[in-house]
Write a protein that holds these residues in place. Structure first.
Motif, PDB file in Angstrom:
ATOM      1  N   LEU A   1      -6.309  -3.524 -11.839  1.00 28.18           N
ATOM      2  CA  LEU A   1      -5.906  -2.317 -12.568  1.00 28.18           C
ATOM      3  C   LEU A   1      -4.996  -1.447 -11.722  1.00 28.18           C
ATOM      4  N   VAL A   2      -5.372  -1.183 -10.488  1.00 24.31           N
ATOM      5  CA  VAL A   2      -4.571  -0.319  -9.620  1.00 24.31           C
ATOM      6  C   VAL A   2      -3.346  -1.057  -9.087  1.00 24.31           C
ATOM      7  N   GLY A   3      -3.532  -2.327  -8.685  1.00 25.38           N
ATOM      8  CA  GLY A   3      -2.455  -3.046  -8.030  1.00 25.38           C
ATOM      9  C   GLY A   3      -1.338  -3.503  -8.945  1.00 25.38           C
ATOM     10  N   ILE A   4      -1.662  -3.886 -10.182  1.00 26.00           N
ATOM     11  CA  ILE A   4      -0.646  -4.403 -11.106  1.00 26.00           C
ATOM     12  C   ILE A   4      -0.495  -3.515 -12.340  1.00 26.00           C
ATOM     13  N   THR A   5      -1.590  -3.325 -13.058  1.00 31.62           N
ATOM     14  CA  THR A   5      -1.495  -2.591 -14.320  1.00 31.62           C
ATOM     15  C   THR A   5      -1.017  -1.169 -14.093  1.00 31.62           C
ATOM     16  N   ASN A  60       2.912   2.776  -4.380  1.00 33.76           N
ATOM     17  CA  ASN A  60       2.284   2.270  -3.156  1.00 33.76           C
ATOM     18  C   ASN A  60       0.779   2.076  -3.329  1.00 33.76           C
ATOM     19  N   ALA A  61       0.293   2.223  -4.553  1.00 35.29           N
ATOM     20  CA  ALA A  61      -1.149   2.168  -4.796  1.00 35.29           C
ATOM     21  C   ALA A  61      -1.663   0.737  -4.723  1.00 35.29           C
ATOM     22  N   ALA A  62      -2.779   0.559  -4.045  1.00 36.24           N
ATOM     23  CA  ALA A  62      -3.441  -0.742  -3.960  1.00 36.24           C
ATOM     24  C   ALA A  62      -4.853  -0.530  -3.449  1.00 36.24           C
ATOM     25  N   ILE A  63      -5.722  -1.452  -3.782  1.00 31.06           N
ATOM     26  CA  ILE A  63      -7.086  -1.447  -3.262  1.00 31.06           C
ATOM     27  C   ILE A  63      -7.268  -2.717  -2.445  1.00 31.06           C
TER      28      ILE A  63
END
Length: 214
Positions: free
Chosen positions: A105-109, A83-86
């Motif tokens: 980085l946070v949303g895809i990688t 559920n991580a996203a910026i």
């Protein structure tokens, strides 16, 4: 032994509501995010809502070493929720280079890191559910949320790409396409949580790779 629900990027909206939904079904929630103080508060809310104790673990989803260590610590995870996203409401001209890099980085990688860290154990056991938080920006992009839209498009792409292969090995990967604004502790968050539970509960012959809250 209780089944484990592990949330990466747990927050007061979708992350909390989904953890509560699974805790009500007897799962042991493990909540992870960067801010340990906020995590402890969310764990308290899970306990108050369900009577289930929740663990709070500090994690940077953009650091693959931390994700590998987390997967080693929790060798058996029954449900993984990424559920991580910026969220940066910025156009391309407004965005800083560092922001763009961190958003991707946070949303895809980070999601790819999580899949690489946790999926092998699920596939080896031939059991598990992987739930990813998608969004309407994957289908209807907006220039003021360019980086977030790219991230959600990536989530949708990787879910569809892996679905058939994982299903053959009895692992269900799916995403919820979130089309509405979701606020902390809101009915919209509860709706997404219910869709996550629906995906997890589907009989294998009826597995789908995407649900939408519209």
């Amino acid at each position: 032994m209780k089944k484990i629900f592990l949330s990466i990027g747990a927050g007061p909206g979708i992350g909390l509501s989904t953890a509560i939904r699974f805790a009500k079904e007897g799962f042991h929630p493990v909540l992870t995010a960067r801010n340990p103080e906020r995590l402890r508060g969310l764990a308290d809310e899970v306990r108050q809502a369900t009577g289930q104790e929740a663990e709070a673990v500090r994690l940077d989803a953009g650091d693959h070493r931390q994700l590998v260590a987390l997967a080693e610590r929790y060798a058996i995870v029954d449900v993984l929720h990424y559920n991580a996203a910026i969220v940066h409401g910025q156009s391309l001209s407004q965005a800083e280079y560092a922001n763009l890099a961190e958003d991707v980085l946070v949303g895809i990688t980070g999601c790819l890191y999580a899949l690489k860290a946790f999926a092998p154990a699920m596939l080896a056991r031939k059991a598990g559910t992987i739930l990813l938080t998608g969004g309407r920006l994957a289908l209807r992009p907006a220039p003021e949320y360019l980086a977030l839209g790219v991230a959600k498009a990536g989530i949708r792409n990787m879910t569809e790409a892996l679905f058939a292969d994982f299903a053959k090995q009895n692992v269900h990967i799916a995403s919820v396409n979130v089309t509405k604004a979701v606020f902390p502790r809101s009915p919209e968050a509860a709706r997404v949580a219910e869709l996550n539970w629906k995906l997890h509960s589907q009989p294998q012959g009826q597995w789908t790779w995407e649900e939408s809250d519209d």
